[in-house]
Structure formats: structure tokens, C-alpha cells
Design a protein around this motif. Structure first.
Motif, PDB file in Angstrom:
ATOM      1  N   VAL A   9       0.844  -1.206   0.000  1.00  0.00           N
ATOM      2  CA  VAL A   9       0.000   0.000   0.000  1.00  0.00           C
ATOM      3  C   VAL A   9       0.878   1.254   0.000  1.00  0.00           C
ATOM      4  CG1 VAL A   9      -1.677   1.315   1.349  1.00  0.00           C
ATOM      5  CG2 VAL A   9      -1.946  -1.151   1.103  1.00  0.00           C
ATOM      6  N   VAL A  10       1.963   1.230   0.772  1.00  0.00           N
ATOM      7  CA  VAL A  10       2.875   2.382   0.814  1.00  0.00           C
ATOM      8  C   VAL A  10       3.555   2.573  -0.536  1.00  0.00           C
ATOM      9  CG1 VAL A  10       4.930   3.348   1.908  1.00  0.00           C
ATOM     10  CG2 VAL A  10       3.237   2.133   3.296  1.00  0.00           C
ATOM     11  N   ALA A  13       1.214   4.186  -2.855  1.00  0.00           N
ATOM     12  CA  ALA A  13       1.078   5.621  -2.575  1.00  0.00           C
ATOM     13  C   ALA A  13       2.250   6.398  -3.153  1.00  0.00           C
ATOM     14  CB  ALA A  13       0.980   5.834  -1.062  1.00  0.00           C
ATOM     15  N   LEU A  72      -2.141   7.804   2.142  1.00  0.00           N
ATOM     16  CA  LEU A  72      -2.439   6.566   2.857  1.00  0.00           C
ATOM     17  C   LEU A  72      -3.785   6.636   3.574  1.00  0.00           C
ATOM     18  CD1 LEU A  72       1.080   5.733   4.349  1.00  0.00           C
ATOM     19  CD2 LEU A  72      -0.106   4.513   2.528  1.00  0.00           C
ATOM     20  N   ALA A  75      -6.493   5.256   1.559  1.00  0.00           N
ATOM     21  CA  ALA A  75      -6.368   3.876   1.083  1.00  0.00           C
ATOM     22  C   ALA A  75      -7.312   2.953   1.840  1.00  0.00           C
ATOM     23  CB  ALA A  75      -4.922   3.399   1.238  1.00  0.00           C
ATOM     24  N   ILE A  78      -7.009   1.391   5.823  1.00  0.00           N
ATOM     25  CA  ILE A  78      -6.235   2.257   6.711  1.00  0.00           C
ATOM     26  C   ILE A  78      -7.196   3.089   7.551  1.00  0.00           C
ATOM     27  CG2 ILE A  78      -4.512   4.079   6.868  1.00  0.00           C
ATOM     28  CD1 ILE A  78      -3.425   1.455   5.780  1.00  0.00           C
ATOM     29  N   VAL A  81      -3.388   7.613  10.047  1.00  0.00           N
ATOM     30  CA  VAL A  81      -1.948   7.749   9.799  1.00  0.00           C
ATOM     31  C   VAL A  81      -1.475   9.010  10.501  1.00  0.00           C
ATOM     32  CG1 VAL A  81      -0.101   7.911   8.100  1.00  0.00           C
ATOM     33  CG2 VAL A  81      -2.198   6.663   7.532  1.00  0.00           C
ATOM     34  N   VAL A  91       0.947   3.976  11.451  1.00  0.00           N
ATOM     35  CA  VAL A  91      -0.263   3.591  10.726  1.00  0.00           C
ATOM     36  C   VAL A  91      -1.134   2.691  11.596  1.00  0.00           C
ATOM     37  CG1 VAL A  91      -1.165   2.469   8.649  1.00  0.00           C
ATOM     38  CG2 VAL A  91       1.025   3.686   8.561  1.00  0.00           C
TER      39      VAL A  91
END
Length: 565
Positions: A9-10, A13, A72, A75, A78, A81, A91
Motif C-alpha cells: 500500500v505504501v 502511494a 495513505l 487507502a 487504513i 496515519v 499507521v
């Protein structure tokens, strides 16, 4: 959401920021480091990716962290953050995304924790080298566990692994063994340098009982006959003991076979073609000093006798010709001097030792019975054998106790401690946690809790599918995050050749599970006359996931997962 999934996911991003022109980065990493913070106040996971990439992106870490945090937060999966300090990202994962881990684990089953990191690699692990002249002892036993566990974690990382036992069935020790058997059979004194253990008399009696005519032979013929008969019996006993110990070898390689098939000559010829052999003083030498060895090594003495190093060299060449990409040797504490010469040997064969050769050196083991150390001496007959250890300690307790420590550290085992049925005995603690999961699932089945087709399908009891968002208690999250770490632990154990990491992980995870179990708000079963609710079914999936991780982890150590304790 596992750490690996969050890493993805990071990366997504970062990719989106570059695509939008919000970030100037010439190369986007394929993965980023995601770790569990020590304090829950810092979220479920943390990453320092902004600190790592800021300079390359031409910005400061805090600014990059703020950009990433904004992406994030949008997303899926999540919850929150936060940017901390100079640019750390903390996170928090949404409960439904975190809870999904349990379902993924149960769906993966025995494959959970496995990766394709080493897919396509053929690795040979040689972890016992022994004479077939006596029982396997404690030194062999440690490698029988650690070597096998290394092979298991390498396989879990996708490698094709061959486990190899090198039979030292050539040379003076074999001749002394034959002479010792012959002397015992004839009622004569055993040679001074021969084998004195009681097992020698037992073998001699078995040999004569099976072939009484052996006593009619004379001279070297009779000695050789005893040697070969004893060899066959003792090797079969070693194989039987290792199979009982749950250590199974794919190849039992005979040193004799190298010489009988001319493999030694062929291997030396290959080295001569590489230009690293030379003749001096009537002997054949290998110029290992060209590759860092402290001195050149003799292969064939001036009297024509081959050295052990010649066999080692031919054996290495043979393994490489069998198609192995990497050769791992597990050697005893007295073999430190072999490392440099083996690396030089590989270089002389035209290989890069950094790529093809790995030598692991183990340390000594002490075993205590009360205040007294049990000492080992194959020659004197005061020997603690693998079979005796298994009889007194048990396969599981012995394997786990030897696997849970780094092999390069000296080890002292207390027989009383590792056979104790209490929580201060690590193997009992982990196996009991597994047995508890089995009992919980059996109790759930008695209440009609279960699933029609799969854990994610509608519940038999409620008619509703698994809802991962119901695993929202703090203890649920702690257990889920512990279970999600398993693939990373296995990958680390494989990369570093340290299976003890799996054992320590299992102990930590069992502890997290027991805390969850003791939390009344996390009860899996309905109380009294309460109907089965969706949250009960969700926690049944969590228990099933815990059971699967404990089974898989114990399996990597060659230890059983009993359903009852």
C-alpha cells in the motif's frame, strides 16, 4: 492486512505521488520496511520510508511523510496515519482489514508462511558427516535438528533442498572398527586405538550369529569381513535412529563412492584445468593461497596416498556437477580452520565462494543430569547416544530445545527442565497453546459452531458470513498482528539460516494468544443460554488461524502439534 500488504500500500502511494508530479523520485522501491512499534500509542505499524527517500526526492523527511500520510489515509484498510518526529509514519489498520488476516491464514492452511523468495534455487545442505563405526552422539544430534530445520525454512522460502549425509566409510577408522569387531568376536583384547564401547560386542555377536562361517576366515580377509558387516549394521542403525528422530535425508553419500567411481581423479583433473594444481616434493598440491588460505594444501602425498582434502575437493565438485546452486556445510566447533580452505577450494574450482558456498560452524552442547555433566566419549564407551537422549527426553522436547538457540552459541541442556510439564518449559508452553486451540474448536463444534463450506462462508450457527470487523478488541488486534508476522519470521529464518527465530516467535505468539484467551471480552463461546452470535463465529476463525500458525511453525522445527496434552 499483513506487514507485506501494508508495504505494498505504501509503495502504491509513492507510485501515485510520482505519477501525479507531487514527488520527484527516479526509482520507486519495490518494498518498504514496515515494523510493529513497541508502543500501541504509535499505531499498529510504523515505517521510516520518508526518512530513507527524502534526500533522493529533493525534499525533507517531514514534508515527504505528510504527502504520504495524506495518500495513505484514503487507502482501503487504513484507519489512521500520524506523522511523528522527523518523519516517521505511524499507521493504524482498520479492524476489518486486520481481521481479514485470520481468514487468509485459514484459507492458506499449511502454505501460510511460505514464500517464493528462493524459487528456482537448488540448495544442498550437508549437516551430518559421520563414521559408520558407532552410534550417533549429542554433537550429531544438534546438527540433526538444526540442519533439518534450516532445510525446512529454506523449502518454505521456495528453494528446492536436498538433505545430505556424508558417510566417512573410508580410511583408518574403518579398519580399526573391523579389527575391534573381530577381536570381540574372538574374545581377544581390542586394539589400543580401537572401539571400546559395549555396542561393539553387541555388533560382533550379531555378525557371528548371522554368519557363523566368518570365524573360519583368516587374516585380512576376516578383518575386512567384520568391517563390512559391522558397517552395514551400524549404518542401518544410524538411519533408523534419524528416521525416528524425524530427520530424513535425501542422499546418503559414501566417501568410498568418490574413489570407486574415479570421481576424485575427475575432480582433480578439473582443478588442473583451472591451473591451480602444482607438483612439488613428489606430491600434488592445490595452490589455495591464491584465494586467501594460510597455506597450500596437499592432495596426493609423495607415497601416492590421497589426503582427506582430496576427498573434500572431489565431493565439492561432485555436488556442483549434480546441479546445486549453493552448498551449505554444517560443521562442528573444531572445524573453524576448514572455512578458509573450503572457500579457497571453491575458488580453485572456478566458483565464486560468496555465491556457491556457505559454511556454518556449530558450538558444543553440554547435557546435565542434576549437577553432573554427562560426558561424551565414543572410544571409551561412555557415550550419550541420540537413541538414549530420545528415550529419556523425547523427540519433541529434544528437537525443540536444540532448535530454539543459535547454533553458533554453546548450549547447556538440563534434562529435568526440558521434560517438565509446566509453562516454564518452552516446548510444553507452545504445544499446550496448540492443544488449547484444538479443545476450543472441539467445544465450538459441540455448540454447532462451524462453516458450511469454508471459514468465510455463512456460519452453520448464525447463517451469516465471517465479519472481520468484529475482531475489534485490542487483544484481537494484538493476536492478529502477531499472526501476521509469521511469514516475515520464516523469511528471516531462511535468509539468516537461523531457525531458532521460529521457535522464539512461537513462544511469543503463544503468550499473546494466552492473554487473549484470558480476556473475558474476547470469549469465543457464548455464555450460558446466549445464542451463537457473529462475533463468536469471528473469534472461531481467529482461533483456527492461531492453530494453523502454531502447527506450521512447529512443523518447521520438526516438532509435532498434539491435539491433547
Amino acid at each position: 492486512m499483513t506487514p507485506e500488504q501494508l508495504s505494498g500500500v505504501v509503495v502504491d502511494a509513492l507510485t501515485a505521488l510520482v505519477a501525479d508530479g507531487a514527488l520527484a523520485l527516479d526509482e520507486i522501491p519495490s518494498a518498504v520496511t514496515v515494523e510493529r512499534p513497541r508502543s500501541k500509542e504509535h499505531g499498529d505499524y510504523a515505517t521510516n520510508v520518508a526518512l530513507q527517500l527524502a534526500k533522493r526526492a529533493g525534499t525533507n523527511p517531514r514534508a515527504l511523510a505528510e504527502l504520504l500520510a495524506e495518500r495513505l489515509r484514503a487507502a482501503d484498510g487504513i484507519e489512521a496515519v500520524d506523522v511523528a518526529g522527523p518523519g516517521f509514519l505511524n499507521v493504524s489498520v482498520a479492524a476489518d482489514a486486520q481481521g481479514q488476516v485470520a481468514l487468509d491464514i485459514v484459507a492458506a492452511g499449511a502454505a501460510y508462511g511460505h514464500t517464493e523468495t528462493l524459487a528456482g534455487q537448488r540448495i544442498n545442505v550437508e549437516f551430518i558427516s559421520a563414521n559408520p563405526t558407532g552410534p550417533l552422539h549429542l554433537g550429531h544430534t544438534r546438527w540433526a535438528v538444526v540442519g533439518d530445520a534450516i532445510a525446512r525454512v529454506l523449502e518454505a522460502a521456495g528453494a528446492a533442498v536436498t538433505r545430505e549425509f556424508y558417510i566417512n566409510d573410508r580410511g583408518r577408522q574403518m579398519d580399526l572398527f573391523g579389527a575391534s569387531l573381530e577381536a570381540r568376536a574372538l574374545g581377544q583384547p581390542v586394539p589400543e586405538d580401537g572401539y571400546q564401547g559395549d555396542y561393539v560386542q553387541d555388533l560382533a555377536d550379531r555378525i557371528v550369529a548371522a554368519d557363523p562361517g566368518i570365524l573360519d576366515l583368516v587374516g585380512e580377509e576376516r578383518t575386512a569381513a567384520f568391517r563390512e558387516a559391522g558397517y552395514a549394521l551400524q549404518l542401518a542403525e544410524q538411519q533408523r535412529q534419524l528416521d525416528t528422530f524425524q530427520t530424513h535425508f535425501d542422499v546418503w553419500f559414501s566417501e568410498r563412492s568418490l574413489h570407486e567411481s574415479d570421481d576424485v581423479a575427475a575432480g582433480l583433473e578439473k582443478l588442473r584445468d583451472q591451473g591451480h594444481l602444482f607438483d612439488a616434493d613428489g606430491a600434488l598440491w592445490m595452490r589455495t593461497t591464491d584465494f586467501g588460505d594460510d597455506r597450500d594444501r596437499v592432495l596426493i602425498r609423495s607415497n601416492g596416498e590421497l589426503t582427506y582434502f582430496a576427498s573434500d575437493t572431489a565431493y565439492y565438485v561432485d555436488k556442483r556437477q549434480r546441479g546445486f546452486d549453493r552448498l551449505i556445510y554444517l560443521l562442528g566447533a573444531d572445524h573453524h580452520g576448514y572455512v578458509g580452505r573450503l572457500r579457497a577450494m571453491a575458488a580453485c574450482a572456478g566458483d565464486d565462494p560468496e555465491q556457491t558456498l556457505e559454511v556454518l560452524i556449530g558450538q558444543l552442547v553440554k547435557i546435565m543430569r542434576g549437577p553432573e555433566e554427562v560426558r561424551l566419549s565414543k572410544r571409551a564407551g561412555e557415550i550419550v547416544t541420540l537413541g538414549e537422549l530420545v528415550d529419556e527426553i523425547g523427540v519433541d522436547a529434544l528437537r525443540y530445545s536444540l532448535a530454539r538457540y543459535p547454533a553458533d552459541s554453546p548450549l547447556t541442556l538440563d534434562i529435568e527442565q526440558i521434560t517438565r510439564t509446566s509453562n516454564d518449559n518452552p516446548v510444553y508452553y507452545v504445544q499446550y497453546a496448540h492443544a488449547r486451540t484444538c479443545r476450543m474448536m472441539a467445544n465450538a463444534a459441540d455448540l454447532g459452531m462451524g462453516f458450511e463450506n469454508s471459514p468465510g462462508a455463512p456460519s452453520v450457527a448464525t447463517g451469516e458470513p465471517f465479519d472481520p470487523s468484529l475482531l475489534a478488541h485490542e487483544r484481537d488486534g494484538e493476536l492478529l498482528r502477531a499472526l501476521a508476522e509469521f511469514p516475515r519470521v520464516v523469511a528471516s529464518a531462511s535468509e539468516l539460516r537461523e531457525p531458532h527465530r521460529v521457535a522464539r516467535y512461537l513462544e511469543d505468539t503463544a503468550s499473546v494468544f494466552n492473554k487473549w484467551y484470558d480476556t473475558k471480552e474476547c470469549r469465543m463461546l457464548p455464555q450460558g443460554d446466549e445464542p451463537v452470535a457473529p462475533v463468536n463465529q469471528a473469534r472461531l476463525v481467529l482461533v483456527a488461524a492461531t492453530r494453523q500458525v502454531l502447527v506450521n511453525g512447529l512443523g518447521l522445527l520438526g516438532v509435532s502439534a498434539p491435539e491433547r496434552m
